[in-house]
Design a protein around this motif. Structure first.
Motif, PDB file in Angstrom:
ATOM      1  N   ILE A   3       0.763  -1.451  -0.242  1.00  0.00           N
ATOM      2  CA  ILE A   3       0.105  -0.291   0.578  1.00  0.00           C
ATOM      3  C   ILE A   3       0.738   1.515  -0.566  1.00  0.00           C
ATOM      4  O   ILE A   3       0.476   2.178  -0.763  1.00  0.00           O
ATOM      5  N   TYR A   4       2.051   1.051   0.547  1.00  0.00           N
ATOM      6  CA  TYR A   4       2.285   2.406   0.565  1.00  0.00           C
ATOM      7  C   TYR A   4       3.533   2.335  -0.509  1.00  0.00           C
ATOM      8  O   TYR A   4       3.430   3.709  -0.718  1.00  0.00           O
ATOM      9  N   HIS A   8       1.466   6.963  -6.674  1.00  0.00           N
ATOM     10  CA  HIS A   8      -0.195   6.932  -7.020  1.00  0.00           C
ATOM     11  C   HIS A   8      -0.364   7.979  -5.888  1.00  0.00           C
ATOM     12  O   HIS A   8      -1.314   7.251  -5.490  1.00  0.00           O
ATOM     13  N   PRO A   9       0.156   8.497  -5.159  1.00  0.00           N
ATOM     14  CA  PRO A   9      -0.504   9.763  -3.529  1.00  0.00           C
ATOM     15  C   PRO A   9      -1.750  10.801  -4.529  1.00  0.00           C
ATOM     16  O   PRO A   9      -1.954  10.663  -5.776  1.00  0.00           O
ATOM     17  N   GLY A  10      -2.331  10.861  -4.095  1.00  0.00           N
ATOM     18  CA  GLY A  10      -4.095  11.112  -3.989  1.00  0.00           C
ATOM     19  C   GLY A  10      -5.239  10.395  -4.190  1.00  0.00           C
ATOM     20  O   GLY A  10      -5.798  10.012  -4.900  1.00  0.00           O
ATOM     21  N   SER A  11      -4.587   8.619  -3.918  1.00  0.00           N
ATOM     22  CA  SER A  11      -5.706   7.731  -4.435  1.00  0.00           C
ATOM     23  C   SER A  11      -6.452   7.172  -3.439  1.00  0.00           C
ATOM     24  O   SER A  11      -6.578   7.630  -2.325  1.00  0.00           O
ATOM     25  N   THR A  12      -7.526   6.788  -4.090  1.00  0.00           N
ATOM     26  CA  THR A  12      -8.867   6.838  -2.511  1.00  0.00           C
ATOM     27  C   THR A  12      -8.657   5.183  -1.972  1.00  0.00           C
ATOM     28  O   THR A  12      -7.482   4.184  -3.177  1.00  0.00           O
ATOM     29  N   SER A  13      -9.039   4.528  -1.542  1.00  0.00           N
ATOM     30  CA  SER A  13      -9.232   2.857  -0.924  1.00  0.00           C
ATOM     31  C   SER A  13      -9.386   2.210  -1.843  1.00  0.00           C
ATOM     32  O   SER A  13      -8.445   1.361  -2.355  1.00  0.00           O
ATOM     33  N   SER A  20     -11.658  -4.596   1.349  1.00  0.00           N
ATOM     34  CA  SER A  20     -11.362  -4.304   3.370  1.00  0.00           C
ATOM     35  C   SER A  20     -10.785  -4.155   4.004  1.00  0.00           C
ATOM     36  O   SER A  20     -10.166  -3.669   5.325  1.00  0.00           O
ATOM     37  N   THR A  21      -9.119  -4.841   3.572  1.00  0.00           N
ATOM     38  CA  THR A  21      -8.543  -5.321   3.835  1.00  0.00           C
ATOM     39  C   THR A  21      -7.441  -4.150   4.055  1.00  0.00           C
ATOM     40  O   THR A  21      -6.566  -3.464   4.616  1.00  0.00           O
ATOM     41  N   VAL A  22      -7.535  -3.255   2.665  1.00  0.00           N
ATOM     42  CA  VAL A  22      -7.109  -2.062   2.167  1.00  0.00           C
ATOM     43  C   VAL A  22      -7.371  -1.290   3.518  1.00  0.00           C
ATOM     44  O   VAL A  22      -6.831  -0.366   3.794  1.00  0.00           O
ATOM     45  N   ARG A  23      -8.778  -0.947   3.841  1.00  0.00           N
ATOM     46  CA  ARG A  23      -9.811   0.007   4.427  1.00  0.00           C
ATOM     47  C   ARG A  23      -8.522   0.033   5.625  1.00  0.00           C
ATOM     48  O   ARG A  23      -8.494   0.848   6.463  1.00  0.00           O
TER      49      ARG A  23
END
Length: 165
Positions: free
Chosen positions: A59-60, A66-71, A83-86
């Motif tokens: 994720i990091y 890709h800065p500014g990405s949504t979950s 759900s894992t990402v959130r």
């Protein structure tokens, strides 16, 4: 354009050289792809150690790229379950490894959060501080076990990191 013998105007030696060039180019490209993949995996392994899990490391890395990405975008880009990402993003945000803010949109409706990972230099500073604390705790433990003054804490290890910027 082929001549009556079915060749493209190249003699046999030229055809062999052309095939060898293509083959060599394909091998070089494959080797470059493998090197990049291995490099990326090495970075992910290192970040997994720093960030506790491979999921958080992936994720990091995705957010650095890709800065500014949504979950949802992170889940799609990493192949991880939404759900894992959130859950991981919530933890990383709480730990101040990623920053989160509402996405601005022109229309009405829900504005999802977008995320941005802190710079690697800031991540390193945090890790250095943790390592320094752990080393000092070990050195102080040795002093206590040796019977030295147990009430006096010292900091025999000091790690500094200079930022090139």
């Amino acid at each position: 354009m082929s001549d009556e013998n079915g060749s493209d105007g190249l003699d046999v030696d030229e055809e062999v050289d052309a095939e060898e060039d293509v083959s060599a180019r394909e091998r070089l490209e494959a080797e470059a792809d493998r090197a990049v993949t291995e490099f990326d995996e090495g970075v992910v392994d290192l970040l997994a150690w720093v960030l506790d899990t491979e999921t958080r490391a992936r994720i990091y890395v995705y957010l650095r790229q890709h800065p500014g990405s949504t979950s949802e975008e992170v889940a799609k880009g990493t192949g991880l379950y939404p759900s894992t990402v959130r859950e991981a993003l919530a933890q990383l945000n709480e730990e101040e490894t990623v920053e989160r803010h509402k996405r601005e949109s022109a229309g009405a409706g829900n504005n999802p959060y977008e995320y941005e990972a802190i710079p690697p230099s800031a991540l390193v500073q945090d890790v250095v501080g943790q390592v320094q604390e752990q080393l000092n705790a070990v050195f102080n433990l040795d002093r206590r076990l040796d019977g030295d003054d147990a009430d006096e804490e010292t900091a025999p290890v000091r790690i500094t990191v200079e930022d090139d910027e």
